[in-house]
Design a protein around this motif. Structure first.
Motif, PDB file in Angstrom:
ATOM      1  N   TYR A 163      38.042  33.798  46.523  1.00 54.83           N
ATOM      2  CA  TYR A 163      36.914  33.019  46.012  1.00 54.83           C
ATOM      3  C   TYR A 163      36.272  32.176  47.110  1.00 54.83           C
ATOM      4  O   TYR A 163      35.048  32.177  47.284  1.00 54.83           O
ATOM      5  CB  TYR A 163      37.407  32.117  44.874  1.00 54.83           C
ATOM      6  N   ASP A 164      37.093  31.442  47.861  1.00 56.10           N
ATOM      7  CA  ASP A 164      36.559  30.543  48.872  1.00 56.10           C
ATOM      8  C   ASP A 164      35.910  31.303  50.024  1.00 56.10           C
ATOM      9  O   ASP A 164      34.892  30.857  50.580  1.00 56.10           O
ATOM     10  CB  ASP A 164      37.668  29.636  49.417  1.00 56.10           C
ATOM     11  N   ASP A 191      33.102  42.914  46.420  1.00 54.62           N
ATOM     12  CA  ASP A 191      32.299  41.694  46.343  1.00 54.62           C
ATOM     13  C   ASP A 191      31.445  41.694  45.082  1.00 54.62           C
ATOM     14  O   ASP A 191      31.339  40.666  44.397  1.00 54.62           O
ATOM     15  CB  ASP A 191      31.417  41.570  47.579  1.00 54.62           C
ATOM     16  N   LEU A 192      30.848  42.838  44.742  1.00 51.88           N
ATOM     17  CA  LEU A 192      30.049  42.913  43.513  1.00 51.88           C
ATOM     18  C   LEU A 192      30.945  42.876  42.275  1.00 51.88           C
ATOM     19  O   LEU A 192      30.542  42.354  41.228  1.00 51.88           O
ATOM     20  CB  LEU A 192      29.181  44.165  43.526  1.00 51.88           C
ATOM     21  N   GLU A 193      32.154  43.411  42.400  1.00 49.49           N
ATOM     22  CA  GLU A 193      33.130  43.267  41.308  1.00 49.49           C
ATOM     23  C   GLU A 193      33.444  41.786  41.080  1.00 49.49           C
ATOM     24  O   GLU A 193      33.508  41.313  39.937  1.00 49.49           O
ATOM     25  CB  GLU A 193      34.415  44.027  41.645  1.00 49.49           C
ATOM     26  N   GLY A 194      33.613  41.043  42.183  1.00 51.32           N
ATOM     27  CA  GLY A 194      33.864  39.613  42.056  1.00 51.32           C
ATOM     28  C   GLY A 194      32.690  38.882  41.432  1.00 51.32           C
ATOM     29  O   GLY A 194      32.873  37.958  40.631  1.00 51.32           O
ATOM     30  N   LEU A 197      32.666  40.369  37.524  1.00 50.06           N
ATOM     31  CA  LEU A 197      33.863  40.261  36.686  1.00 50.06           C
ATOM     32  C   LEU A 197      34.865  39.226  37.171  1.00 50.06           C
ATOM     33  O   LEU A 197      35.907  39.044  36.555  1.00 50.06           O
ATOM     34  CB  LEU A 197      34.544  41.631  36.603  1.00 50.06           C
ATOM     35  N   HIS A 198      34.560  38.578  38.283  1.00 54.59           N
ATOM     36  CA  HIS A 198      35.455  37.567  38.868  1.00 54.59           C
ATOM     37  C   HIS A 198      36.800  38.161  39.296  1.00 54.59           C
ATOM     38  O   HIS A 198      37.810  37.464  39.367  1.00 54.59           O
ATOM     39  CB  HIS A 198      35.684  36.398  37.907  1.00 54.59           C
ATOM     40  N   THR A 199      36.806  39.455  39.601  1.00 54.29           N
ATOM     41  CA  THR A 199      38.019  40.108  40.077  1.00 54.29           C
ATOM     42  C   THR A 199      37.701  40.943  41.314  1.00 54.29           C
ATOM     43  O   THR A 199      36.537  41.238  41.608  1.00 54.29           O
ATOM     44  CB  THR A 199      38.627  41.050  39.019  1.00 54.29           C
ATOM     45  N   ASN A 217      38.172  48.004  36.960  1.00 51.30           N
ATOM     46  CA  ASN A 217      37.034  47.119  37.211  1.00 51.30           C
ATOM     47  C   ASN A 217      36.125  47.599  38.338  1.00 51.30           C
ATOM     48  O   ASN A 217      34.903  47.631  38.204  1.00 51.30           O
ATOM     49  CB  ASN A 217      37.524  45.700  37.504  1.00 51.30           C
ATOM     50  N   HIS A 218      36.739  47.952  39.486  1.00 50.65           N
ATOM     51  CA  HIS A 218      35.882  48.344  40.604  1.00 50.65           C
ATOM     52  C   HIS A 218      35.182  49.667  40.322  1.00 50.65           C
ATOM     53  O   HIS A 218      34.044  49.885  40.724  1.00 50.65           O
ATOM     54  CB  HIS A 218      36.677  48.388  41.918  1.00 50.65           C
TER      55      HIS A 218
END
Length: 366
Positions: A163-164, A191-194, A197-199, A217-218
């Motif tokens: 996250y950071d 990065d787009l998954e994050g 979906l925050h994962t 997810n990815h």
């Protein structure tokens, strides 16, 4: 004290070794993609060639390429695969003017330092090395480059898992510290998954906890991007508002995403043809004055091979190109040096920590 680029010292062409040197020899390529025997192969350093009694600098150099004498007298540095039948290819395997070829390794060496031309590089560094001064130098350099240079980032997927780190890189992009990004399918995907979906690979990018069915997810994100038809359209369709890729799209930072045989998907923008990918990467590198390679060994080596140690600016000034390579593995950061491609600044550390330190040091994050 304000950052100041080192002055470039041209060779003294009045010395007898230059005056008495012969003009370079050349031979026309007999077929596309094949160099003549005894072709001269370039390095990362400034190289001069004596043509009609005058020493001429090959301005857009890169490692392991041929030098073509163009009809207008310009010297083009061309990968052998891109040679065309009839190209006038310079011949010669010596580099101290014996054959009209001179490699200038110490053009940026300060007066009083050792000026003997040697094709050598700084020794490898380890986890025990202190990098405090390296960080301070980097902060000064990046502040200068934001206004006067061109910063290209070469990134592995490690940033997308934290996250950071994603927030730090986004802040750097949004504050003008990125003029280009080179990466693979994985960085864009996770990065787009994050962002959506925050994962990343199904793990929460903050808590690192695996989510139910997270291994989908990815793949789901890739599928959605492909349905949208492009990364920018996906960002618009799904109201994406965070991350590295988002910030590059939002701020018009050019990206070159090159794929590999193990990729899922891939994303629509990912270049699957390795040689077209190399060409696109070199196109982005041509404008770079600082290149920072982070946690991606193969992309780092590829970038190092196509990045010269100098850049001729539009006003004719010759300035250095700075290259940093950062990885938690000593083997990876030192491999570029072992190849003899470029004298890089190496930092052995976790790249997620590195990017956070840089963002805080530049004042773009608390």
């Amino acid at each position: 004290m304000a950052f100041k680029l080192p002055e470039y010292h041209h060779p003294d062409f009045t010395q007898p070794m230059f005056v008495n040197a012969p003009d370079v020899k050349f031979e026309e390529a007999e077929m596309d993609g094949v160099a003549p025997e005894y072709y001269h192969s370039t390095s990362m350093y400034p190289e001069y060639f004596k043509i009609n009694g005058k020493w001429v600098l090959a301005e857009e150099s890169r490692m392991d390429s041929s030098v073509v004498i163009c009809d207008d007298g310009h010297l083009a540095v061309v990968e052998n695969r891109n040679l065309k039948k009839g190209d006038k290819v310079i011949l010669g395997r010596s580099e101290k003017a014996e054959e009209g070829i001179y490699m200038h390794c110490n053009g940026f060496t300060a007066e009083g330092e050792d000026l003997d031309d040697q094709f050598v590089f700084r020794q490898g560094r380890s986890r025990e090395t202190s990098y405090a001064r390296d960080y301070d130098n980097l902060f000064e350099l990046l502040r200068h480059e934001r206004e006067h240079g061109n910063i290209v980032w070469v990134m592995g997927p490690a940033f997308s898992f934290d996250y950071d780190a994603r927030a730090a890189m986004q802040a750097l992009v949004e504050n003008g510290y990125a003029h280009g990004l080179m990466a693979g399918n994985a960085l864009a995907t996770h990065d787009l998954e994050g962002a959506l979906l925050h994962t990343a690979l199904g793990q929460d990018i903050y808590t690192q906890k695996s989510q139910p069915n997270g291994h989908y997810n990815h793949l789901d994100v890739i599928n959605k991007v492909r349905r949208s038809g492009s990364i920018p359209q996906f960002i618009e369709d799904y109201k994406i508002d965070n991350g590295i890729i988002y910030s590059c799209v939002k701020n018009g930072v050019p990206m070159v995403l090159t794929g590999s045989i193990r990729d899922d998907g891939p994303m629509p923008e990912v270049i699957g043809d390795a040689y077209r990918g190399q060409t696109e990467m070199r196109g982005l590198v041509r404008g770079a004055t600082t290149v920072i390679c982070l946690a991606t060994m193969l992309h780092t080596i590829a970038t190092g091979n196509m990045t010269p140690s100098f850049r001729v600016m539009p006003d004719g000034q010759i300035r250095p190109v700075y290259l940093y390579t950062v990885d938690a593995d000593e083997f990876v950061v030192n491999k570029l040096l072992d190849r003899g491609s470029l004298s890089a600044t190496t930092i052995v550390t976790n790249v997620q920590d590195f990017i956070a330190i840089v963002a805080k040091g530049l004042g773009v994050m608390k």
